[in-house]
Design an enzyme around this catalytic site. Structure first.
Site, short mmCIF file in Angstrom:
data_model
loop_
_atom_site.label_atom_id
_atom_site.label_comp_id
_atom_site.label_asym_id
_atom_site.label_seq_id
_atom_site.Cartn_x
_atom_site.Cartn_y
_atom_site.Cartn_z
N HIS A 60 -7.28 0.37 -5.82
CA HIS A 60 -6.99 -0.77 -4.94
C HIS A 60 -5.50 -0.77 -4.66
O HIS A 60 -4.77 0.08 -5.19
CB HIS A 60 -7.47 -2.08 -5.58
CG HIS A 60 -6.72 -2.51 -6.80
ND1 HIS A 60 -6.66 -1.73 -7.95
CD2 HIS A 60 -5.97 -3.61 -7.07
CE1 HIS A 60 -5.93 -2.36 -8.86
NE2 HIS A 60 -5.49 -3.50 -8.36
N ASP A 64 1.35 -2.47 -8.25
CA ASP A 64 1.52 -1.73 -9.51
C ASP A 64 0.66 -0.47 -9.58
O ASP A 64 0.75 0.30 -10.54
CB ASP A 64 1.28 -2.64 -10.74
CG ASP A 64 -0.10 -3.28 -10.78
OD1 ASP A 64 -0.57 -3.77 -9.73
OD2 ASP A 64 -0.72 -3.31 -11.86
N HIS A 65 -0.17 -0.25 -8.56
CA HIS A 65 -1.06 0.91 -8.58
C HIS A 65 -0.70 2.00 -7.57
O HIS A 65 -1.26 3.08 -7.61
CB HIS A 65 -2.51 0.47 -8.36
CG HIS A 65 -3.02 -0.37 -9.49
ND1 HIS A 65 -3.89 0.09 -10.44
CD2 HIS A 65 -2.72 -1.65 -9.85
CE1 HIS A 65 -4.13 -0.86 -11.33
NE2 HIS A 65 -3.42 -1.93 -10.99
N ASP A 213 -8.60 -2.06 -11.97
CA ASP A 213 -8.59 -3.49 -12.33
C ASP A 213 -9.93 -4.12 -11.98
O ASP A 213 -10.41 -3.98 -10.85
CB ASP A 213 -7.49 -4.22 -11.55
CG ASP A 213 -6.09 -3.76 -11.93
OD1 ASP A 213 -5.96 -2.83 -12.75
OD2 ASP A 213 -5.12 -4.35 -11.41
ZN LIG Z 1 -2.98 -3.84 -11.83
ZN LIG Z 2 -4.86 -5.33 -9.33
#
Ligand SMILES: [Zn+2]
Ligand SMILES: [Zn+2]
Length: 309
Positions: A60, A64-65, A213
């Site tokens: 997603h 942070d990804h 997540d």
């Molecule tokens: Zn995350």
């Molecule tokens: Zn997330």
């Protein structure tokens, strides 16, 4: 060989001990990257992960990804890479990743192809895979589409029983090969030998499931059935179970319940809140009460996944 290297295990932001999300899976000399949080390229150098990769998979598009892909692609460009790079993600991937590619004044000097995948797809793209597939499954995270990924090896042929073949008088050579491939053969005395006479049952390939997540959900339980390794997020402990629910995340115990329901062989928890950055003992303890074969990943952790037989 099939090995997972955890490059970043912190949720939302990096800490001194942990970087944000990044996961490398090595299989038979090939490197696949899942998530690419800020600083992932430096973690790759630190933990000896090859830059010779051709695919990155995103679950997603929370920052942070994926923010690390901006810098990683510049480095790949500086290395003079000619090969194309394929980026996979859920709906919205094209918009977000195209913007990321265009940031800065440098031009990306090799082709980058962005592939949007839906839950349930085989994330094939144009890349040819040998002996495995990468499949997607739906997750429940909120704030936009999200996916989990499976690295799913094909079923392997059964073992050839050399002793039995000799006893039956099958001469070593092409006839052995034919039987291994599933063909009947005829011996010089007219006797027919079937593959099942000398070849054992087909053996399962290995399965790695990675959630990204998510709330604990039935789709993960289905997708990760009897997984050799389930990598599940565990952002919080039980004391913050409401916060986990409100923010689309899981507690360590919830992740353990998913692993138990899926009959996974092994569980590794990752994406932990900064409060567990130094010690995640509490998360391990809560998860172990439900599912004993569990650890919380730390940056640099390598996990080998052997065949079960
Ligand atoms: Zn995350
Ligand atoms: Zn997330």
């Amino acid at each position: 060989m099939l090995t997972v290297t955890f490059l970043g295990t912190s949720a939302a932001r990096p800490t001194v001990e942990r970087n944000v999300s990044g996961l490398a899976i090595h299989r038979e000399g090939e490197t696949l990257l899942f998530e690419c949080g800020e600083g992932t390229q430096r973690q790759m150098m630190r933990y000896g992960v090859s830059f010779a990769l051709s695919e990155i998979f995103f679950t997603h598009f929370h920052a942070d990804h994926f923010l690390g892909v901006i810098g990683l692609i510049r480095t790949l460009g500086l290395q003079g890479r000619p090969e194309p790079l394929f980026l996979y993600g859920p709906k919205g991937a094209k918009k977000v990743l195209t913007t990321a590619m265009q940031l800065g004044v440098e031009r990306v000097p090799f082709p980058v192809e962005i592939v949007e995948v839906k839950a349930g797809d085989i994330a094939a793209g144009p890349v040819k895979r040998d002996g495995y597939d990468i499949c997607t499954f739906p997750t429940e995270h909120g704030g936009g589409p999200s996916l989990g990924y499976l690295v799913k090896e094909h079923v392997r042929r059964g073992r050839f029983d050399v002793e039995k073949a000799r006893t039956l008088g099958i001469p070593e050579g092409p006839l052995w090969g034919k039987l291994t491939k599933g063909e009947d053969v005829q011996l010089s005395d007219g006797q027919t030998v079937r593959p099942s006479d000398v070849v054992g049952a087909a053996r399962p390939g290995r399965l790695v499931a990675f959630t990204g997540d998510t709330r604990p959900c039935a789709a993960t339980v289905d997708a990760a059935q009897e997984a050799d390794l389930l990598i599940h997020e565990a952002t919080f402990g039980e004391e913050e179970r409401e916060r986990a629910r409100d923010t689309g995340h899981s507690t360590a115990k919830e992740a353990a319940q998913v692993a138990l329901a899926a009959k996974a062989k092994r569980l590794v928890l990752s994406h932990v809140s900064a409060r567990y950055s130094i010690s995640a003992d509490e998360l391990v303890k809560e998860a172990k009460e439900v599912f004993p074969n569990v650890v919380v990943a730390k940056d640099g952790l390598e996990v080998d996944i052997p065949y079960s037989d």
